[in-house]
Design an enzyme around this catalytic site. Structure first.
Site, short mmCIF file in Angstrom:
data_model
loop_
_atom_site.label_atom_id
_atom_site.label_comp_id
_atom_site.label_asym_id
_atom_site.label_seq_id
_atom_site.Cartn_x
_atom_site.Cartn_y
_atom_site.Cartn_z
N LYS A 195 -7.44 -13.88 -10.39
CA LYS A 195 -8.62 -13.89 -9.54
C LYS A 195 -9.54 -12.71 -9.90
O LYS A 195 -9.05 -11.65 -10.24
CB LYS A 195 -8.14 -13.75 -8.09
N LYS A 231 -12.28 -6.69 -7.24
CA LYS A 231 -13.20 -5.55 -7.28
C LYS A 231 -12.53 -4.31 -7.86
O LYS A 231 -13.20 -3.36 -8.22
CB LYS A 231 -13.80 -5.28 -5.90
N LYS A 246 0.83 -1.22 0.00
CA LYS A 246 0.00 0.00 0.00
C LYS A 246 0.86 1.26 0.00
O LYS A 246 0.44 2.28 -0.52
CB LYS A 246 -0.95 0.00 1.19
#
Ligand code: TRP
Length: 331
Positions: A195, A198, A113
């Site tokens: 995968k 979102k 991050k």
């Protein structure tokens, strides 16, 4: 098994996909019968990356409504909003004095991050695992269902519990990972070796729980299939395999049964059938979620009950912690 406490939380950020639904959410619903369950909406974790305030609030209510629509039973599961239970922040502060900067800097998610949000490497981002440990330890949790991406965080929670117990005496139960029954692994409709995510930039790659019927069917029509024309699951046919997996997950059948059903059919009919099946399965959930979102009074009274239950359990642990570390608590 009876009587064990299971804890999980989900961030109210981003749209959920049919992958989240077929894996985490449906699994959770099946667990609530066997365990004492706590499920939090982790809005305090969410603000470690920048959020639009109005959107964060809306997504919190959307996620609560979605869980309820999916079958979370308020009688069996304490569903609440993390920021409504102040003990999460309070325990985080105490645990901060037990956690080392070095171990936080080494966390994979913190490093990822920090790279992704290089202009906003804030203290909260680094403290994220300590807040997550506080979530778990406040409820004397036995089991935490975790996917691969959260395993390292659970390790830290365990380490902090053991370290605290060694330093101050037995206080926290040390949580164990709960390995979920293998949920269906659902991949991107455009790159079926990845995968479904979102945050995929290709809007045709992921089917969201909020997609309407036409959108769902259109995305499946555009799904990549493989060369050849056989509808059979195999290593070489990742696209077809993924569609069969999705079909089986939403029809509650096995992949082998799905193969039999589509024997001799063409890709066009197959993709349409998968799209319709998913759309049919999502429709009642979406309708119930809409109904709940319109009934703010019900949802807020429900969340108030969750908050009260969580608060009581959390207060018990926190007062023990405060006593152990030597905080004056009145006479
Ligand atoms: N970090 C988790 C995630 O992003 C969410 C989370 C917060 C959580 N607190 C937790 C998960 C406690 C399990 C237990 O998925």
């Amino acid at each position: 098994m009876e009587g064990k406490t299971l804890y999980s939380a989900a961030q109210p950020s981003g749209n959920l996909t049919i992958g989240n639904y077929a894996g985490a959410i449906r699994n959770w619903v099946s667990l609530q019968d066997g365990y004492d369950c706590f499920l939090a909406i982790a809005d305090m974790h969410a603000i470690t990356v920048r959020q639009e305030p109005a959107l964060l609030r809306r997504r919190t209510l959307e996620l609560v409504s979605l869980y309820l629509a999916c079958g979370i039973d308020p009688e069996k599961c304490t569903l609440y909003v993390q920021s409504q239970v102040p003990q999460h922040a309070e325990l985080t502060w105490v645990l901060n004095s037990v956690a080392y900067v070095g171990e936080m800097e080494r966390m994979t998610q913190f490093k990822d991050k920090s790279r992704k949000h290089a202009d906003n490497i804030n203290m909260g981002l680094m403290d994220y695992p300590v807040l997550m440990a506080a979530d778990i330890l406040l409820y004397q949790t036995d089991l935490v269902p975790v996917g691969a991406d959260q395993k390292q965080h659970l390790e830290i929670a365990r380490d902090l519990a053991v370290r605290f117990n060694n330093r101050y005496g037995e206080t926290f139960r040390v949580p164990e990972p709960y390995i979920m029954k293998e949920g269906a692994k659902i991949c991107s409709l455009q790159e079926p070796d990845k995968k479904m995510s979102k945050s995929d930039e290709n809007l045709n790659a992921s089917v969201f729980l909020s997609d309407d019927r036409d959108t769902v069917i259109r995305k499946f029509k555009r799904a990549v299939t493989d060369s050849g024309n056989e509808i059979r699951a195999s290593e070489e046919k990742k696209g077809v395999t993924n569609l069969l997996t999705i079909y089986a997950a939403f029809k509650n059948c096995t992949v082998a049964e799905a193969e039999r059903e589509f024997e001799g059919k063409g890709y066009g009919d197959f993709k349409l059938a998968v799209g319709e099946t998913v759309a049919d399965a999502l429709a009642p959930v979406q309708e119930e979620q809409r109904r709940l979102l319109a009934d703010r009074e019900y949802v807020s009274s429900f969340l108030k009950a969750g908050q009260e239950r969580a608060f009581k359990a959390a207060r018990r642990t926190l007062s023990k912690v405060y006593r152990k570390v030597g905080f004056y608590q009145g006479d």
